[in-house]
Design a protein around this motif. Structure first.
Motif, PDB file in Angstrom:
ATOM      1  N   SER A 292       0.844  -1.205   0.000  1.00  0.00           N
ATOM      2  CA  SER A 292       0.000   0.000   0.000  1.00  0.00           C
ATOM      3  C   SER A 292       0.875   1.250   0.000  1.00  0.00           C
ATOM      4  O   SER A 292       0.546   2.251  -0.656  1.00  0.00           O
TER       5      SER A 292
ATOM      6  N   ILE B 120      -4.808   2.669   2.828  1.00  0.00           N
ATOM      7  CA  ILE B 120      -4.419   2.750   4.235  1.00  0.00           C
ATOM      8  C   ILE B 120      -3.127   1.966   4.453  1.00  0.00           C
ATOM      9  O   ILE B 120      -2.982   0.832   3.984  1.00  0.00           O
TER      10      ILE B 120
ATOM     11  N   THR C 225      -4.751  -4.290   4.280  1.00  0.00           N
ATOM     12  CA  THR C 225      -5.525  -4.167   3.037  1.00  0.00           C
ATOM     13  C   THR C 225      -6.311  -5.445   2.796  1.00  0.00           C
ATOM     14  O   THR C 225      -5.759  -6.539   2.867  1.00  0.00           O
TER      15      THR C 225
ATOM     16  N   ASP D  63      -3.595  -2.251  -5.665  1.00  0.00           N
ATOM     17  CA  ASP D  63      -3.001  -2.736  -4.410  1.00  0.00           C
ATOM     18  C   ASP D  63      -3.884  -3.876  -3.929  1.00  0.00           C
ATOM     19  O   ASP D  63      -5.108  -3.824  -4.066  1.00  0.00           O
TER      20      ASP D  63
END
Ligand SMILES: Nc1nc2c(ncn2[C@@H]2O[C@H](COP(=O)(O)OP(=O)(O)OP(=O)(O)O)[C@@H](O)[C@H]2O)c(=O)[nH]1
Ligand SMILES: [Mg+2]
Length: 438
Positions: free
Chosen positions: A228, A241, A249, A268
């Motif tokens: 991420s 995040i 994630t 991602d």
């Protein structure tokens, strides 16, 4: 065919310095007269005061261009009204055109009329839409080439050759006792094989679609590797995040990037590992699906952990995977490469330039078309597959009559591709190429 005269705001809606209203159809002349505008010389911008036919009030002081048929975008009489791009000005101008008996155009109607009047074929019409949608330089370039007829030329040439082959085959069928050159049938099949081969090569090239649709690049790797963080670094914003908790994630997070002129969708994904709760497992399943669908993958590892006996990510590395070790700032001594593997830090930016350059090189290898003009849409692909299958069937047909029917279908598939579906010009070719019986 188009009795109705249409009009539309050709520029974007909203406040702007200038707005362009386009009018097309037989009633264009009349409409201009009603707006109090004398007909300007063709294709010359002239100053015009547009007046409201109902009230006689001046609506705007702008520019008028007149494109008499057939030398216009649609092939019909066309006028372009360059007016000031204010809400009231554009609204009143559109209302005045409506009151003059003109109809608001439907989406794509100008281009549709251009197609019907043979101003462009279907691939060129599609390219026009692509050009308007183009977000990157490479997409723009491709759309312009296609709009210039680069695909049309290929497909028209194939269709022409196919019709020729078909005509010759039909000559063999219809006039078996005539004075035909001895090896006509062989030549027909050599040509069909050649075409079939060219179509297969063309179908094998996905670069045009990659450029138009953008490349899908998936970041995969074990939890906490910094996937991420890498996405955020490449996107230059906090799209995903980031946290030190492994398994942060879960969903696939996408950002759209312009990398060196190429449109890229960077995804991602959830860190790959065994176990975890039901939500994480679903995230991992999604990560795997996305990796399988991706055109390119970035496999990212934590420098402190790699090369641990990790199998989930390692097992997914293939020729289309860029492998990188993250958290270079924690490695001592710092290294920037291990074999072909990049060492980077998503946090400090260490090694990122070289990494992005390598990524771009990979993208180019997938999407750079060089001098070739590849197909750009699934519609092209479908029609060409249909054509190719028909050619294969023709080749395998036991009777020349059946083969000719398949060649006809193949030609029809190509005709549909460009929007030219008549195949009756076959006879002309026959009589041009052979002097049968005469
Ligand atoms: N020192 C250092 N820490 C980093 C670097 N990149 C990421 N981190 C940290 O590593 C932790 C995990 O980063 P994430 O980007 O959330 O990792 P992830 O791979 O997305 O993790 P999951 O979503 O759980 O799979 C965070 O605390 C980051 O701040 C780096 O280059 N150097
Ligand atoms: Mg993450």
């Amino acid at each position: 065919m188009s009795a109705e005269t249409i009009f539309a705001l050709a520029s974007a809606a909203g406040r702007a310095g200038i707005a362009v209203v386009r009018v097309s159809g037989d009633g264009t002349r009349d409409a201009l007269a009603r707006l109090g505008c004398p007909l300007p010389p063709p294709r010359k911008a002239v100053r015009a005061k547009f007046t409201d036919p109902a009230s006689g009030e001046i609506l705007d002081d702008g520019l008028l261009l007149w494109f008499p048929a057939p030398h216009s975008f649609t092939g019909e009489d066309v006028a372009e009204l360059h007016i000031h791009g204010g809400r009231a000005v554009t609204d009143s101008m559109l209302a005045a055109l409506g009151a003059a008996g003109l109809r608001p155009a439907e989406a794509g109607e100008f281009t549709r009329r251009a197609f019907f009047h043979d101003k462009m074929d279907l691939t060129q019409a599609e390219a026009l839409a692509d050009l308007v949608d183009a977000e990157t330089r490479v997409q723009q370039k491709q759309a312009l080439r296609q709009m210039g007829g680069a695909l049309k030329e290929i497909y028209d040439d194939w269709r022409h050759r196919l019709l020729q082959a078909l005509a010759h085959l039909e000559a063999v069928i219809d006039f078996p006792d005539e004075d035909l050159p001895p090896d006509v049938a062989n030549k027909v099949w050599a040509e069909v094989d050649d075409l079939q081969q060219a179509i297969v090569v063309h179908l094998g090239d996905a670069r045009g679609e990659h450029i138009r649709e953008g490349l899908m690049v998936a970041i995969i790797g074990p939890p906490n590797a910094g996937k991420s963080s890498l996405l955020n670094a490449l996107a230059r914003r906090e799209a995903a995040i980031v946290s030190p908790i492994p398994g942060t994630t879960r969903d696939v997070i996408e950002v759209h990037l312009n990398l060196g002129g190429y449109a890229v969708t960077l995804a991602d994904t959830a860190g790959l590992r065994e176990g975890g709760d039901a939500i994480e497992s679903e995230g991992i399943a999604r990560a795997k699906r996305r990796a399988a669908d991706a055109d390119l993958k970035i496999a990212l590892f934590d420098g402190a952990v790699y090369p641990a006996r990790e199998t989930a990510t390692m097992g997914m590395i293939d020729d289309d995977t860029l492998v990188a070790i993250n958290k270079a700032d924690l490695l001592s001594p710092p290294r920037d490469r291990e074999g072909g593997i990049h060492v980077i830090s998503a946090k400090t930016g260490f090694g990122m330039d070289a990494f992005v350059a390598a990524l771009l090189q990979h993208i180019r290898s997938k999407a750079d078309t060089g001098a070739a003009m590849p197909l750009t849409r699934i519609r092209h692909r479908k029609a060409l597959e249909e054509c190719s299958n028909a050619l294969i069937r023709a080749r395998a047909a036991a009777l020349a009559e059946l083969a000719s029917e398949d060649l006809r279908l193949a030609a029809r598939a190509l005709g549909r591709l460009t929007g030219r579906i008549d195949v009756e010009d076959v006879l002309d070719v026959v009589f041009r190429d052979f002097c049968i019986g005469k």
